[in-house]
Design an enzyme around this catalytic site. Structure first.
Site, PDB file in Angstrom:
ATOM      1  N   LYS A   9       4.299   4.316  -2.338  1.00 15.14           N
ATOM      2  CA  LYS A   9       3.733   5.240  -1.359  1.00 15.14           C
ATOM      3  C   LYS A   9       4.784   6.159  -0.733  1.00 15.14           C
ATOM      4  O   LYS A   9       5.997   5.929  -0.875  1.00 15.14           O
ATOM      5  CB  LYS A   9       3.011   4.438  -0.278  1.00 15.14           C
ATOM      6  CG  LYS A   9       1.788   3.679  -0.815  1.00 15.14           C
ATOM      7  CD  LYS A   9       1.094   2.921   0.293  1.00 15.14           C
ATOM      8  CE  LYS A   9      -0.147   2.216  -0.194  1.00 15.14           C
ATOM      9  NZ  LYS A   9      -0.848   1.527   0.907  1.00 15.14           N
ATOM     10  N   TYR A  49      -9.350   6.706  -3.003  1.00 12.90           N
ATOM     11  CA  TYR A  49      -9.669   5.710  -1.972  1.00 12.90           C
ATOM     12  C   TYR A  49     -11.128   5.789  -1.508  1.00 12.90           C
ATOM     13  O   TYR A  49     -11.460   5.298  -0.433  1.00 12.90           O
ATOM     14  CB  TYR A  49      -8.709   5.865  -0.785  1.00 12.90           C
ATOM     15  CG  TYR A  49      -7.321   5.368  -1.095  1.00 12.90           C
ATOM     16  CD1 TYR A  49      -7.067   4.001  -1.211  1.00 12.90           C
ATOM     17  CD2 TYR A  49      -6.271   6.246  -1.283  1.00 12.90           C
ATOM     18  CE1 TYR A  49      -5.795   3.525  -1.501  1.00 12.90           C
ATOM     19  CE2 TYR A  49      -4.993   5.787  -1.588  1.00 12.90           C
ATOM     20  CZ  TYR A  49      -4.760   4.422  -1.690  1.00 12.90           C
ATOM     21  OH  TYR A  49      -3.505   3.955  -1.990  1.00 12.90           O
ATOM     22  N   PHE A  57     -10.286   3.511   8.986  1.00 10.60           N
ATOM     23  CA  PHE A  57      -8.915   3.922   8.665  1.00 10.60           C
ATOM     24  C   PHE A  57      -8.835   4.933   7.523  1.00 10.60           C
ATOM     25  O   PHE A  57      -7.746   5.386   7.172  1.00 10.60           O
ATOM     26  CB  PHE A  57      -8.047   2.693   8.319  1.00 10.60           C
ATOM     27  CG  PHE A  57      -8.536   1.904   7.134  1.00 10.60           C
ATOM     28  CD1 PHE A  57      -8.232   2.305   5.839  1.00 10.60           C
ATOM     29  CD2 PHE A  57      -9.291   0.763   7.314  1.00 10.60           C
ATOM     30  CE1 PHE A  57      -8.676   1.575   4.736  1.00 10.60           C
ATOM     31  CE2 PHE A  57      -9.743   0.015   6.226  1.00 10.60           C
ATOM     32  CZ  PHE A  57      -9.431   0.430   4.932  1.00 10.60           C
ATOM     33  N   THR A  91      -0.391  -7.351   2.859  1.00 11.67           N
ATOM     34  CA  THR A  91      -0.587  -5.960   3.271  1.00 11.67           C
ATOM     35  C   THR A  91       0.191  -5.646   4.550  1.00 11.67           C
ATOM     36  O   THR A  91       0.805  -4.593   4.660  1.00 11.67           O
ATOM     37  CB  THR A  91      -2.084  -5.675   3.486  1.00 11.67           C
ATOM     38  OG1 THR A  91      -2.777  -5.960   2.267  1.00 11.67           O
ATOM     39  CG2 THR A  91      -2.323  -4.237   3.880  1.00 11.67           C
ATOM     40  N   ASN A 112       2.948   0.788   4.204  1.00 10.26           N
ATOM     41  CA  ASN A 112       3.304  -0.515   3.631  1.00 10.26           C
ATOM     42  C   ASN A 112       3.905  -0.438   2.232  1.00 10.26           C
ATOM     43  O   ASN A 112       3.810  -1.370   1.457  1.00 10.26           O
ATOM     44  CB  ASN A 112       2.111  -1.472   3.684  1.00 10.26           C
ATOM     45  CG  ASN A 112       0.934  -1.015   2.855  1.00 10.26           C
ATOM     46  OD1 ASN A 112       0.994  -0.027   2.129  1.00 10.26           O
ATOM     47  ND2 ASN A 112      -0.159  -1.736   2.946  1.00 10.26           N
ATOM     48  N   HIS A 115       0.957   0.291  -3.229  1.00  7.46           N
ATOM     49  CA  HIS A 115      -0.438  -0.046  -3.511  1.00  7.46           C
ATOM     50  C   HIS A 115      -0.440  -0.772  -4.843  1.00  7.46           C
ATOM     51  O   HIS A 115       0.327  -0.430  -5.744  1.00  7.46           O
ATOM     52  CB  HIS A 115      -1.284   1.229  -3.644  1.00  7.46           C
ATOM     53  CG  HIS A 115      -2.604   1.000  -4.327  1.00  7.46           C
ATOM     54  ND1 HIS A 115      -3.751   0.674  -3.642  1.00  7.46           N
ATOM     55  CD2 HIS A 115      -2.942   1.012  -5.654  1.00  7.46           C
ATOM     56  CE1 HIS A 115      -4.744   0.518  -4.508  1.00  7.46           C
ATOM     57  NE2 HIS A 115      -4.280   0.717  -5.731  1.00  7.46           N
ATOM     58  N   GLU A 126      -8.371   2.545 -11.960  1.00  2.26           N
ATOM     59  CA  GLU A 126      -7.266   3.237 -11.293  1.00  2.26           C
ATOM     60  C   GLU A 126      -6.297   3.853 -12.296  1.00  2.26           C
ATOM     61  O   GLU A 126      -5.818   4.973 -12.094  1.00  2.26           O
ATOM     62  CB  GLU A 126      -6.534   2.269 -10.360  1.00  2.26           C
ATOM     63  CG  GLU A 126      -7.380   1.858  -9.182  1.00  2.26           C
ATOM     64  CD  GLU A 126      -6.695   0.874  -8.244  1.00  2.26           C
ATOM     65  OE1 GLU A 126      -7.257   0.622  -7.168  1.00  2.26           O
ATOM     66  OE2 GLU A 126      -5.605   0.350  -8.569  1.00  2.26           O
TER      67      GLU A 126
END
Length: 137
Positions: A9, A49, A57, A91, A112, A115, A126
């Protein structure tokens, strides 16, 4: 040979720890079948997502994922999905075991670091989102 998707990320890319994270995958016996650095568009992040679209969120997640480049990687090996999830850690990095990617590189439950696909079925979806079959070696 099982495949799974990993996304390093924006927070981890900004910290310049991409190589360290990729090394952890390889050190754990996973092979990098495909990888690319890219900037997600808002439409890409929202589509990827979409499963979280109704969650509170979602907007913050999309904003975070478009805030900088990401590194998208297809990992392959025996039990690749589970190995990747074990390497990532919980997470919430405060709950992640020492030595996991999130314990070592993540700053918060939102930023975090990585993914990872949560099932073999989702991994296939994905992977196809980011890579054409001919790109997977």
């Amino acid at each position: 040979m099982e495949q799974t998707l990993s996304i390093i990320k924006p927070d981890a890319v900004a910290k310049n720890v991409v190589g360290k994270i990729l090394s952890r995958f390889e050190d754990a016996g996973l092979r990098i079948a495909a990888t690319r650095k890219m900037q997600l568009s808002r439409a890409d992040a929202e589509a990827f997502y979409a499963v979280h679209a109704e969650r509170p969120f979602f907007g913050e997640l999309v904003e975070f994922m478009i805030s900088g480049p990401v590194v998208v990687t297809v990992l392959e090996g025996t039990d690749a999905m589970i190995k990747n999830r074990d390497l990532m850690g919980a997470t919430n990095p405060k709950e992640a075991e020492a030595g996991t990617i999130r314990a070592d590189f993540a700053e918060s439950i939102d930023a975090n670091a990585v993914h990872g696909s949560d099932s073999v079925e989702n991994a296939a979806i994905e992977i196809a989102f980011f890579f054409a079959q001919k790109e997977l070696s």
